[in-house]
Design a protein around this motif. Structure first.
Motif, mmCIF file in Angstrom:
data_model
loop_
_atom_site.group_PDB
_atom_site.id
_atom_site.type_symbol
_atom_site.label_atom_id
_atom_site.label_comp_id
_atom_site.label_asym_id
_atom_site.label_seq_id
_atom_site.Cartn_x
_atom_site.Cartn_y
_atom_site.Cartn_z
ATOM 1 N N MET A 1 -54.171 -10.451 25.585
ATOM 2 C CA MET A 1 -54.600 -10.318 26.992
ATOM 3 C C MET A 1 -56.082 -10.608 27.171
ATOM 4 S SD MET A 1 -54.769 -6.152 27.296
ATOM 5 C CE MET A 1 -53.361 -5.762 26.254
ATOM 6 N N GLN A 2 -56.452 -10.863 28.425
ATOM 7 C CA GLN A 2 -57.855 -11.049 28.801
ATOM 8 C C GLN A 2 -58.437 -9.813 29.490
ATOM 9 O OE1 GLN A 2 -56.752 -15.523 30.216
ATOM 10 N NE2 GLN A 2 -58.647 -14.769 31.087
ATOM 11 N N CYS A 3 -57.555 -8.956 30.038
ATOM 12 C CA CYS A 3 -58.043 -7.921 30.957
ATOM 13 C C CYS A 3 -57.382 -6.571 30.709
ATOM 14 C CB CYS A 3 -57.786 -8.332 32.399
ATOM 15 S SG CYS A 3 -58.162 -10.072 32.737
ATOM 16 N N PHE B 1 -57.235 -18.969 28.688
ATOM 17 C CA PHE B 1 -57.506 -19.980 29.725
ATOM 18 C C PHE B 1 -57.112 -19.513 31.122
ATOM 19 C CE2 PHE B 1 -56.102 -22.371 25.824
ATOM 20 C CZ PHE B 1 -57.368 -22.710 25.386
ATOM 21 N N GLY B 2 -57.056 -18.197 31.334
ATOM 22 C CA GLY B 2 -56.622 -17.678 32.633
ATOM 23 C C GLY B 2 -55.158 -17.251 32.610
ATOM 24 N N GLY B 3 -54.379 -17.840 31.703
ATOM 25 C CA GLY B 3 -52.952 -17.510 31.603
ATOM 26 C C GLY B 3 -52.710 -16.082 31.152
ATOM 27 N N LYS B 4 -53.746 -15.468 30.560
ATOM 28 C CA LYS B 4 -53.609 -14.067 30.164
ATOM 29 C C LYS B 4 -54.527 -13.189 31.006
ATOM 30 C CE LYS B 4 -51.842 -15.474 25.716
ATOM 31 N NZ LYS B 4 -52.210 -15.843 24.324
ATOM 32 N N GLU B 5 -54.778 -13.659 32.231
ATOM 33 C CA GLU B 5 -55.530 -12.826 33.174
ATOM 34 C C GLU B 5 -54.586 -11.839 33.864
ATOM 35 O OE1 GLU B 5 -58.286 -14.741 35.876
ATOM 36 O OE2 GLU B 5 -58.428 -12.964 37.127
ATOM 37 N N GLU B 6 -53.684 -12.310 34.719
ATOM 38 C CA GLU B 6 -52.827 -11.382 35.456
ATOM 39 C C GLU B 6 -51.429 -11.250 34.853
ATOM 40 O OE1 GLU B 6 -53.293 -14.452 36.043
ATOM 41 O OE2 GLU B 6 -52.365 -15.248 37.854
ATOM 42 N N VAL C 1 -62.832 -13.073 32.566
ATOM 43 C CA VAL C 1 -62.444 -14.151 33.482
ATOM 44 C C VAL C 1 -63.685 -14.683 34.189
ATOM 45 C CG1 VAL C 1 -60.261 -12.965 33.963
ATOM 46 C CG2 VAL C 1 -62.169 -12.657 35.518
ATOM 47 N N ALA C 2 -63.468 -15.743 34.976
ATOM 48 C CA ALA C 2 -64.472 -16.209 35.937
ATOM 49 C C ALA C 2 -65.803 -16.574 35.281
ATOM 50 C CB ALA C 2 -64.687 -15.167 37.042
ATOM 51 N N SER C 3 -65.764 -16.961 34.012
ATOM 52 C CA SER C 3 -66.989 -17.323 33.286
ATOM 53 C C SER C 3 -68.049 -16.237 33.444
ATOM 54 C CB SER C 3 -67.536 -18.664 33.801
ATOM 55 O OG SER C 3 -66.587 -19.681 33.621
HETATM 56 MO MO1 MOS Z 1 -59.985 -17.057 34.708
HETATM 57 S S1 MOS Z 1 -59.117 -18.755 35.311
HETATM 58 O O1 MOS Z 1 -60.997 -16.568 35.891
HETATM 59 O O2 MOS Z 1 -59.140 -16.196 33.587
#
Ligand code: MOS
Length: 713
Positions: free
Chosen positions: A199-201, A231-236, A508-510
């Motif tokens: 995950m990212q979040c 790449f964002g795919g593991k954000e939400e 996320v979001a750099s």
């Molecule tokens: Mo990102 S595309 O803000 O995980």
């Protein structure tokens, strides 16, 4: 003092190279159950009945009815269920979870479950959704978001114009193809749910589970396992799979592992929003004096993050150009397909492709050189952005552009085209990226980062941000060690565990280097002052925008981002005159991403980001037929490999941001956004045509060229 930008050995490199890093699927424990999701086989339907065969001992089938709290994944809107209740809104939507001790058996049971449906007329395209003739998927008109903002006087610009040019652009779906598919492991002990996964979040997952189980924050623990790309795919999306796995653990009291097969991941997880963008420009005395941009995003069946993706896309609508009169209209539209989601660039790549290609076309029509034409419109320090935000820092585009032009020898190559069997073309793009959350995101979040100096004088970084391959394990360690003047090895940064770390926001979001890195930088400064050998000291910093940042989230007015990174790309292609296959030969890039926290890691971001952008422009085709993707595996959804990679030549121009650590700005998404328009411009140059759509497919080029050749005869 060490040079912060000087590359060091990545902290995560050896465990990954040696194969000892433990990704979610590498975790195993005795007595663990495997999960498999039963998915909708209809695009849009009512669920009439579910027939479950007699289950062997130890096997269970779990449904939405088992959710003790709210069956909605906590996000911006309140529409996306963990498991479908009485209706399904896309092919592949999760309905049930089967769990049991043997993986094969679990798969077998999942296939033997019979679901009876009653079809509802499905909305298969944005056009159909906007026509609104079928029962709407969302609200009364299928619009998850419907926005508008303006600057100056657009109507006046159009009436004053020498010429009005209007064009339409299209961009396609894109799948992330992270190295590691989505996966979660969940446990339930003494009323407490623990989830481990890719995950990212971590706090997005935690907050989603709190509502799903209607429980207190201390009853949920989320731990990130080593993550193979996001790449964002593991954000939400991980919130959904975590919620489903956790439900399995909650019902059975056993550990449940739910890991997607690649095909399941390709077909059923979030994608980049396809877009349809119309640009109308007012040209007077050789300059674009006014512009109207309408962005329509296909958002899929649930809102997810689409409203904010649309906002980022809208705020990037004029690209790197100062245009005095601007109108931007945006719509995020519901259709019966998987929900679209976060993907590197978050709405900006669609807009940047459109504005860059538009500016090229206008320059060509006016008989102007596109580079010079673009530079004459460039943002400068003191200009206001499309939303009226102030550019407070030097905008070093002339330097960036000059460097990329000389590195690539752009003008001589453009003039004297290489002769050969293939058609040669060269293209240019120039762009920006807003650093950190869009709009009021950071102000709402109020991220907290913590440093803990232990008695052994080692320092722990306590944040919720993850390394998914992009490098913070290395760069953030360097920031803290550098401020404290201690060896890099004396800084400890483990995968985040919500029991141990404060909420420093999502990855996320750099935002990680600039925002969270900035907090750590300030925390380290304070720790240095308080430092006493042999004592435990904890320092915490909370994020607030600099005082001068002003933003009105209702009117979309002001500083949409605290700072921007900039870039220019040149790409050379060779197009086969018979098959029209595109071979991207060389890619040149110069970026201003502030101070690089590690040149090697930035180079990795540049190569990866640009190659992903080149794939987006050329190879990555995802088509929908009757509500189902035709590309369902990595055999038919093609992403660039090492063989497709061009030679890269890159350089940096560093305009530091005073609140970024050592002057760092944003990098991760910036590297993606410019590649597709540069590829498109290069193909246009090779074939002497105008293009309006990515991905650029050989079969489409063939049709265009046949028409062109006919009209020339
Ligand atoms: Mo990102 S595309 O803000 O995980």
């Amino acid at each position: 003092m060490r040079d912060i930008s000087k590359p060091v050995r990545r902290f995560d490199a050896s465990e990954k190279i040696a194969g000892v890093a433990r990704f979610v699927d590498d975790h195993y424990e005795e007595g663990m159950l495997y999960g498999k999701i039963v998915r909708s086989e209809r695009v849009r339907a009512k669920i009439k009945a579910i027939k479950i065969p007699e289950l062997p001992e130890g096997y269970h089938v779990i449904s939405a009815k088992d959710i003790p709290g709210k069956n909605r994944i906590k996000m911006i809107f309140d529409d996306w269920p963990f498991l479908a209740e009485d209706v399904v809104n896309y092919f592949g939507e999760p309905i049930l979870l089967v769990v049991g001790p043997e993986r094969e058996k679990v798969y077998e049971i999942s296939e033997s479950i019979e679901i009876e449906y009653e079809d509802i007329p499905a909305i298969l395209s944005v056009e159909e959704a906007l026509l609104n003739k079928k029962p709407p998927i969302y609200g009364e008109n299928n619009l998850f978001a419907d926005y508008f903002f303006e600057k100056g006087d657009v109507e006046n610009a159009f009436s004053e114009a020498d010429e009005v040019i209007e064009e339409e652009f299209k961009t396609g779906f894109q799948e992330h193809i992270y190295l590691e598919p989505q996966g979660m492991i969940a446990k339930y002990n003494n009323g407490r749910i623990e989830v481990f996964g890719s995950m990212q979040c971590p706090f997005y997952v935690k907050n989603a589970l709190i509502e799903e189980f209607d429980t207190k924050p201390d009853k949920i623990r989320v731990v990130q396992t080593t993550t193979g790309g996001g790449f964002g795919g593991k954000e939400e999306y991980p919130s959904q799979i975590a919620g489903i796995a956790a439900l399995g653990a909650y019902k059975t009291g056993k550990t449940v592992k739910l890991v997607y097969d690649r095909a399941e991941d390709v077909e059923f997880t979030t994608k980049r929003h396809p877009s349809h963008i119309r640009i109308k420009g007012a040209v007077k005395n050789g300059k674009v004096i006014g512009i109207e941009v309408e962005i329509i995003l296909n958002a899929g069946s649930y809102a997810g993050l689409s409203s904010v993706v649309l906002q980022r896309g809208m705020f990037a609508a004029t690209g790197a150009y100062s245009i005095p009169n601007v109108r931007v209209i945006g719509k995020a539209v519901a259709t019966n397909i998987v929900p679209m989601g976060a993907f590197r660039g978050f709405g900006a790549p669609q807009s940047i492709f459109a504005i860059e290609t538009f500016m090229n076309h206008v320059a060509k029509r006016l008989g102007r050189d596109p580079v010079e034409f673009k530079l004459s419109h460039r943002y400068r320090k003191g200009d206001t952005t499309a939303t009226g935000g102030l550019l407070r820092n030097e905008v070093r585009l002339p330097e960036i552009v000059n460097r990329v032009l000389s590195m690539s020898d752009y003008y001589s190559k453009k003039k004297e085209k290489k002769e050969g069997k293939k058609l040669y073309g060269i293209g240019f793009s120039m762009f920006l990226h807003g650093c950190g959350f869009t709009g009021n995101g950071e102000e709402i979040l109020k991220s907290i980062a913590r440093l803990k100096k232990r008695k052994d004088n080692k320092v722990e970084i306590l944040i919720s941000n993850v390394d998914m391959g992009q490098g913070p394990q290395t760069t953030l360690r360097k920031v803290v060690a550098e401020v404290l003047g201690i060896p890099y090895e004396d800084v400890i940064y483990e995968n985040p565990d919500t029991d141990r770390v404060p909420d420093s926001g999502p990855t996320v979001a750099s935002r990680t280097a600039m925002i969270v890195g900035g907090l750590l930088y300030r925390a380290a400064k304070e720790l240095k002052e308080k430092w006493v050998d042999g004592e435990e000291i904890v320092v915490e910093k909370q994020y607030r925008h600099p005082e001068y940042i002003k933003w009105d989230q209702e009117k979309f007015k002001g500083d949409a981002y605290p700072e921007y990174s900039w870039g220019a790309n040149v790409i050379e292609v060779e197009v086969d005159p018979i098959t029209y296959e595109i071979d991207v030969k060389k890619a040149y890039a110069v970026f201003d991403l502030g101070t690089p926290l590690d040149r090697k890691i930035i180079e990795g971001q540049i190569h990866g980001g640009m190659l992903q952008g080149i794939g987006y422009a050329t190879l990555e085709v995802m088509e929908q037929k009757d509500g189902r993707f035709m590309q369902r595996t990595i055999t038919d959804y093609i992403v660039p490999t090492a063989l497709d990679a061009p030679l890269f030549e890159t350089d940096l121009v560093s305009q530091p941001y005073e609140h970024g650590p050592f002057g760092a700005k944003c990098a991760g998404e910036l590297t993606f956004v410019g590649a597709a328009p540069a590829v498109c411009a290069a193909v246009e140059d090779a074939l002497q045509i105008d293009l309006y759509e990515i991905p650029i497919r050989p079969e489409k080029l063939l049709t265009i060229m046949e028409k062109k050749n006919e009209s020339e005869v």
